[in-house]
Every structure is written in structure tokens, then in C-alpha cells.
Design a protein around this motif. Structure first.
Motif, PDB file in Angstrom:
ATOM      1  N   HIS A   6       3.168   4.867  -5.221  1.00  0.00           N
ATOM      2  CA  HIS A   6       3.329   4.302  -3.880  1.00  0.00           C
ATOM      3  C   HIS A   6       2.746   2.898  -3.921  1.00  0.00           C
ATOM      4  O   HIS A   6       1.586   2.677  -3.579  1.00  0.00           O
ATOM      5  CB  HIS A   6       2.634   5.199  -2.860  1.00  0.00           C
ATOM      6  N   HIS A   8       3.518  -1.290  -3.065  1.00  0.00           N
ATOM      7  CA  HIS A   8       4.290  -2.353  -2.417  1.00  0.00           C
ATOM      8  C   HIS A   8       3.982  -3.632  -3.188  1.00  0.00           C
ATOM      9  O   HIS A   8       2.820  -3.885  -3.507  1.00  0.00           O
ATOM     10  CB  HIS A   8       3.890  -2.489  -0.951  1.00  0.00           C
ATOM     11  N   HIS A  47       8.832  -0.563   1.705  1.00  0.00           N
ATOM     12  CA  HIS A  47       9.170   0.013   3.023  1.00  0.00           C
ATOM     13  C   HIS A  47      10.648  -0.180   3.345  1.00  0.00           C
ATOM     14  O   HIS A  47      11.163  -1.299   3.223  1.00  0.00           O
ATOM     15  CB  HIS A  47       8.390  -0.711   4.123  1.00  0.00           C
ATOM     16  N   GLU A  88       9.938   3.856   0.265  1.00  0.00           N
ATOM     17  CA  GLU A  88       9.170   4.541   1.312  1.00  0.00           C
ATOM     18  C   GLU A  88      10.069   4.590   2.542  1.00  0.00           C
ATOM     19  O   GLU A  88      10.294   3.579   3.214  1.00  0.00           O
ATOM     20  CB  GLU A  88       7.845   3.825   1.613  1.00  0.00           C
ATOM     21  N   ASP A 234      -0.958   3.347  -2.593  1.00  0.00           N
ATOM     22  CA  ASP A 234      -0.341   2.577  -1.500  1.00  0.00           C
ATOM     23  C   ASP A 234      -0.811   1.127  -1.537  1.00  0.00           C
ATOM     24  O   ASP A 234      -1.065   0.504  -0.498  1.00  0.00           O
ATOM     25  CB  ASP A 234      -0.652   3.226  -0.139  1.00  0.00           C
ATOM     26  N   HIS A 236      -0.897  -2.816  -1.689  1.00  0.00           N
ATOM     27  CA  HIS A 236      -0.067  -3.925  -1.219  1.00  0.00           C
ATOM     28  C   HIS A 236      -0.443  -5.215  -1.944  1.00  0.00           C
ATOM     29  O   HIS A 236       0.003  -6.291  -1.593  1.00  0.00           O
ATOM     30  CB  HIS A 236      -0.204  -4.108   0.296  1.00  0.00           C
TER      31      HIS A 236
HETATM   32 ZN   LIG Z   1       3.242   2.397   1.853  1.00  0.00          ZN
END
Ligand SMILES: [Zn+2]
Ligand SMILES: [Zn+2]
Length: 274
Positions: A6, A8, A47, A88, A234, A236
Motif C-alpha cells: 500500500h 502512494h 488512490h 486503492e 500506506d 506517501h
Molecule cells: Zn492509501
């Protein structure tokens, strides 16, 4: 093995354009950070709201502002790297057919299902904050976990993301009274019925709540139900890849979790953890 599925490749803001961040150089920064953290298996899951295609599914104002990029160009870019290709994808109640159609248009390694909204109100975004509405914590938590269970039962997703995102704001928002396991139980049953993998996300540790998703009690229930787990940060930004994995792996082992999911072409297999 350690995974981080996960990811980004850019921060959550409209000025973080596709051209600036979907580059081989940026992927190399993530790969380097992963290697330093001992993470070998990496995948990106941008996303869905970043892509114009999402507006066929939903017209939330937040999506309209953010839907700037081409989904096929994203898939082509990720396939030109050594990252697994994920997405996602929000669960949009009442729009399962449209979500399914969008998923089926591309060949993913995995699809991560997320619940970020209750109706049009956001769980983790101040602008559309669900807590500003006139609802009790009991109502918000009940609706969140019912929506999460529906997302799993839809059968559209390989992994259920950040399974107790409703706690995002931590002490900044009220909690329902009493033992929270009454909210977790039906969700665990839905995950079991769907045969879906549960995301263990270290992102919660970086968010106001300061706790892993799912909460250790919830995670224990998932482990006792024999569910498979996907481990992710997750991230970023590169600095978040493999975030807090040492403590997380220790917690997983304490709960008897010794394997994690690896995905390829939407097929799942289990590999030894660590
Ligand atoms: Zn995410
Ligand atoms: Zn999310």
C-alpha cells in the motif's frame, strides 16, 4: 519476506502531479528506502480518486478536484518499473457494478478496497468530516463497520485496507462506550465469508490515533479467525516505506501470525513473515 503493497508515490495534494512523481527516479527512491528497511516486495496502490475514470463511479466534490490523471497511463508506468501494480479502490455503496467494471478494465496484481466515506462525509479528511454531522459515536462506528463488511462481501477486493479507519482522529473525536469488540465481530465474520486478506497498516501509528490498523484487539480476532494478512505502510513518501515494521512484526508473531500475503495477477499466496 516483508512486503509493502500500500504505497502512494506522491503526497495527497492536487499539486503533486503525475508527471513529477510517476518517474523512474521517484520509484528508485522508494526502492532504496525499502531495501534499507529490509522490504523486498513492493507495490503501488494509487488512490482511484486521482484518475478521471473514477468520475464514472462517483461525483464526490473531493474526487472532482482530484481526478486529473489517466488510469491507463498509470498502469503503463507501473508496469515499466519493478513494482507490483495495485490500486486503492473506494467501496462506493450502491455502485458495485460500476466499481467492478472499472476494476475489470486493467490487469492488477491486487486491488485494495477502502472505506474513506460514510455517504458523502469523510472519515479521515477534515473538509468533509463525518464528525461534524449530528451523529453519535455509536451511529458512526456502526455505520462504518457495516459499510466495511459490505465492502468485503462485495468480493471485489483482494485486501481490505486500514480496517478501523473510523478511529483515525483518536482522542480528537469521541469513542463509543464500552468494549469495541462488538463492532469488530461482524467485520471479522464478513472477512471470513469473503475469504479476503486483511491489511495490517502501520499508517495508523503516524496518524492522530497513534495506533496500528487494525487495533491489536481487532487484529487478534482476525488472527484467531485464521484470516490472511497483507503488510503495508500506506506510505506517501519514501521515508514512510516499511514504517515501524520491527515492532509490527513482533506484534504479529506474538499473535501467532507467521505468514503474509504475496500477490501477483490477483492470485494470493502465503510466504513466511520476516
Ligand atoms: Zn492509501
Ligand atoms: Zn486509504
Amino acid at each position: 519476506m516483508l512486503t509493502d503493497y500500500h504505497l502512494h508515490l506522491r503526497p495527497d495534494d492536487e499539486s503533486a502531479t503525475f508527471d513529477r512523481f510517476m518517474t523512474a527516479e521517484n520509484v528508485a527512491r522508494y526502492r532504496q528506502a525499502a531495501t534499507a528497511a529490509g522490504v523486498t516486495e513492493l507495490g503501488v496502490s494509487e488512490h482511484i480518486h486521482r484518475f478521471t475514470d473514477c468520475l464514472r463511479v462517483w461525483d464526490h466534490p473531493f474526487w472532482k478536484i482530484n481526478a486529473l490523471d489517466d488510469l491507463a497511463a498509470y498502469c503503463d508506468f507501473v508496469r515499466s518499473t519493478d513494482l507490483r501494480l495495485g490500486i486503492e479502490m473506494d467501496w462506493v455503496p450502491g455502485r458495485a457494478d460500476l466499481v467492478a467494471e472499472l476494476i475489470d478494465e486493467h490487469e492488477w496484481d491486487y486491488v485494495i478496497g477502502s472505506v474513506h466515506f460514510l455517504e458523502r462525509a469523510a472519515l479521515d479528511w477534515e473538509d468533509y468530516d463525518v464528525w461534524r454531522e449530528n451523529r453519535t459515536p455509536e451511529q458512526i462506528w456502526t455505520e462504518y463497520f457495516a459499510t466495511l463488511a459490505d465492502s468485503a462481501r462485495s468480493g471485489l477486493f483482494d485486501v481490505i485496507a486500514h480496517p478501523d479507519l473510523v478511529k483515525y482522529w483518536g482522542a480528537r473525536r469521541p469513542l463509543p462506550d464500552g468494549d469495541l469488540r462488538r463492532f469488530y465481530e461482524p467485520a471479522v465474520q464478513a472477512f471470513v465469508d469473503a475469504g479476503v486478506a486483511v491489511e495490517i497498516s502501520t499508517a495508523g501509528l503516524r496518524k492522530p490515533v497513534g495506533e496500528i490498523y487494525p487495533a491489536p484487539v481487532f487484529l487478534k480476532m482476525c488472527a484467531e479467525a485464521g484470516l490472511p494478512f497483507a503488510l503495508s505502510s500506506d506510505a506517501h513518501e519514501p521515508g514512510h516505506v516499511g514504517y515501524a515494521y520491527a515492532d509490527t512484526v513482533e506484534l504479529m508473531r506474538e499473535l501467532g501470525i507467521n505468514e503474509i500475503c504475496v500477490f501477483e495477477g490477483r492470485r494470493r499466496r502465503l510466504e513466511p513473515l520476516g
